[in-house]
Design an enzyme around this catalytic site. Sequence first.
Site, PDB file in Angstrom:
ATOM      1  N   SER A  87      29.470 141.544 -38.427  1.00 45.40           N
ATOM      2  CA  SER A  87      29.568 141.108 -39.663  1.00 45.40           C
ATOM      3  C   SER A  87      30.591 142.065 -40.511  1.00 45.40           C
ATOM      4  O   SER A  87      30.693 143.208 -40.064  1.00 45.40           O
ATOM      5  CB  SER A  87      28.285 141.235 -40.181  1.00 45.40           C
ATOM      6  OG  SER A  87      27.299 140.699 -39.478  1.00 45.40           O
ATOM      7  N   THR A  94      25.865 140.482 -43.168  1.00 44.50           N
ATOM      8  CA  THR A  94      26.728 140.280 -44.310  1.00 44.50           C
ATOM      9  C   THR A  94      25.634 139.335 -45.491  1.00 44.50           C
ATOM     10  O   THR A  94      25.557 139.718 -46.667  1.00 44.50           O
ATOM     11  CB  THR A  94      28.099 139.316 -44.412  1.00 44.50           C
ATOM     12  OG1 THR A  94      29.087 140.187 -43.622  1.00 44.50           O
ATOM     13  CG2 THR A  94      28.432 139.248 -45.590  1.00 44.50           C
ATOM     14  N   ALA A  95      25.024 138.509 -44.576  1.00 44.80           N
ATOM     15  CA  ALA A  95      24.057 137.702 -45.432  1.00 44.80           C
ATOM     16  C   ALA A  95      23.122 138.498 -46.156  1.00 44.80           C
ATOM     17  O   ALA A  95      22.643 138.627 -47.364  1.00 44.80           O
ATOM     18  CB  ALA A  95      23.454 136.554 -44.893  1.00 44.80           C
ATOM     19  N   LYS A 140      32.780 140.657 -31.874  1.00 42.21           N
ATOM     20  CA  LYS A 140      32.316 139.848 -33.132  1.00 42.21           C
ATOM     21  C   LYS A 140      31.499 140.659 -34.043  1.00 42.21           C
ATOM     22  O   LYS A 140      30.354 140.987 -33.497  1.00 42.21           O
ATOM     23  CB  LYS A 140      31.896 138.460 -33.038  1.00 42.21           C
ATOM     24  CG  LYS A 140      31.462 137.634 -34.345  1.00 42.21           C
ATOM     25  CD  LYS A 140      32.681 137.433 -35.500  1.00 42.21           C
ATOM     26  CE  LYS A 140      32.221 136.462 -36.307  1.00 42.21           C
ATOM     27  NZ  LYS A 140      31.880 135.092 -36.098  1.00 42.21           N
ATOM     28  N   HIS A 193      24.898 130.273 -40.495  1.00 47.39           N
ATOM     29  CA  HIS A 193      25.631 129.342 -39.429  1.00 47.39           C
ATOM     30  C   HIS A 193      25.045 127.715 -39.593  1.00 47.39           C
ATOM     31  O   HIS A 193      25.031 127.439 -40.425  1.00 47.39           O
ATOM     32  CB  HIS A 193      24.947 130.097 -38.126  1.00 47.39           C
ATOM     33  CG  HIS A 193      25.569 131.643 -37.913  1.00 47.39           C
ATOM     34  ND1 HIS A 193      26.618 131.830 -38.437  1.00 47.39           N
ATOM     35  CD2 HIS A 193      24.895 132.623 -37.671  1.00 47.39           C
ATOM     36  CE1 HIS A 193      26.953 133.195 -38.049  1.00 47.39           C
ATOM     37  NE2 HIS A 193      25.744 133.770 -37.350  1.00 47.39           N
TER      38      HIS A 193
END
Length: 276
Positions: free
Chosen positions: A61, A113-114, A59, A152
């Site tokens: 970003s 990404t944030a 996983k 999250h």
Amino acid sequence: MQNKLIKVAISPCPNDTYIFGAWIQGFIENPKLTKAEFSYMDIQELNERSILGEFDVIKISAVMLPSVYKQYQILNCGGAAGYDCGPLLVGKKPIQLKDLPNLKILLPGKNTTASFLFQYLFPNCKNFEHCIFSEIEDKLTEGGYDAGVIIHETRFSYQAKGLFEIVDLGKLWFKESSLPIPLGLIAIKRNLEVSLRKEIQGQVQKSLEWANTHLTELLPFIQSKANELDLKVILQHIDLYVNHFTKEIGQEGKKAIFRLIDPENQIFSNEDDIFN
């Protein structure tokens, strides 16, 4: 191929354990992939480890794609994107956006990404630090910082800790692009055989389909990995981040990814080669 050990790394967040849970727990048949080894890490650590290429499936970003696409392709399923699931900027008190450049701000991992989106939307804000996303709420309430970007599970718990929403970064992104915000992707090693990559993607799809009809059976496993143990928060998390983009990223999702990370079409010469 049948003796291949598949090394998989995901986050312990409820959307990932929901998607992969049936596979991990052995609730679905796995005729060809005789063994899969799963590791769990914070999204920033996943991003850092993806550069090393040590996992077959990992996983990441969405903004990590330019850094890893030569080693990895992206699965068409299993990721996180949406219209109302963007990171939130919160603070100890209501704050005007014009005042942000003067404030001390906490961001989640520097490769998330944030973090990328905050700096993209507020380029004049230079006084920020990075930390693990799960620590941001407590650091804000303890003092020393004025605002922080949460992701999250913390998206659902900040109000209970006396924090205020300043702005939804996902909504700002949509106002500018009219596209969903691409958050996370599932990457798969290019050096795996094509048939094996397809088998793994099919396994993720089957695991997701099983979860969609057997949530109650998966909940103990999901709760055992989650940072936030409150069942209501876990269910809200799954409901928000597992959607039709998770089932299939689709053309709209792909468009959003490239709009975010390669708006000038300078990185990717063949977009079709990016996805498995």
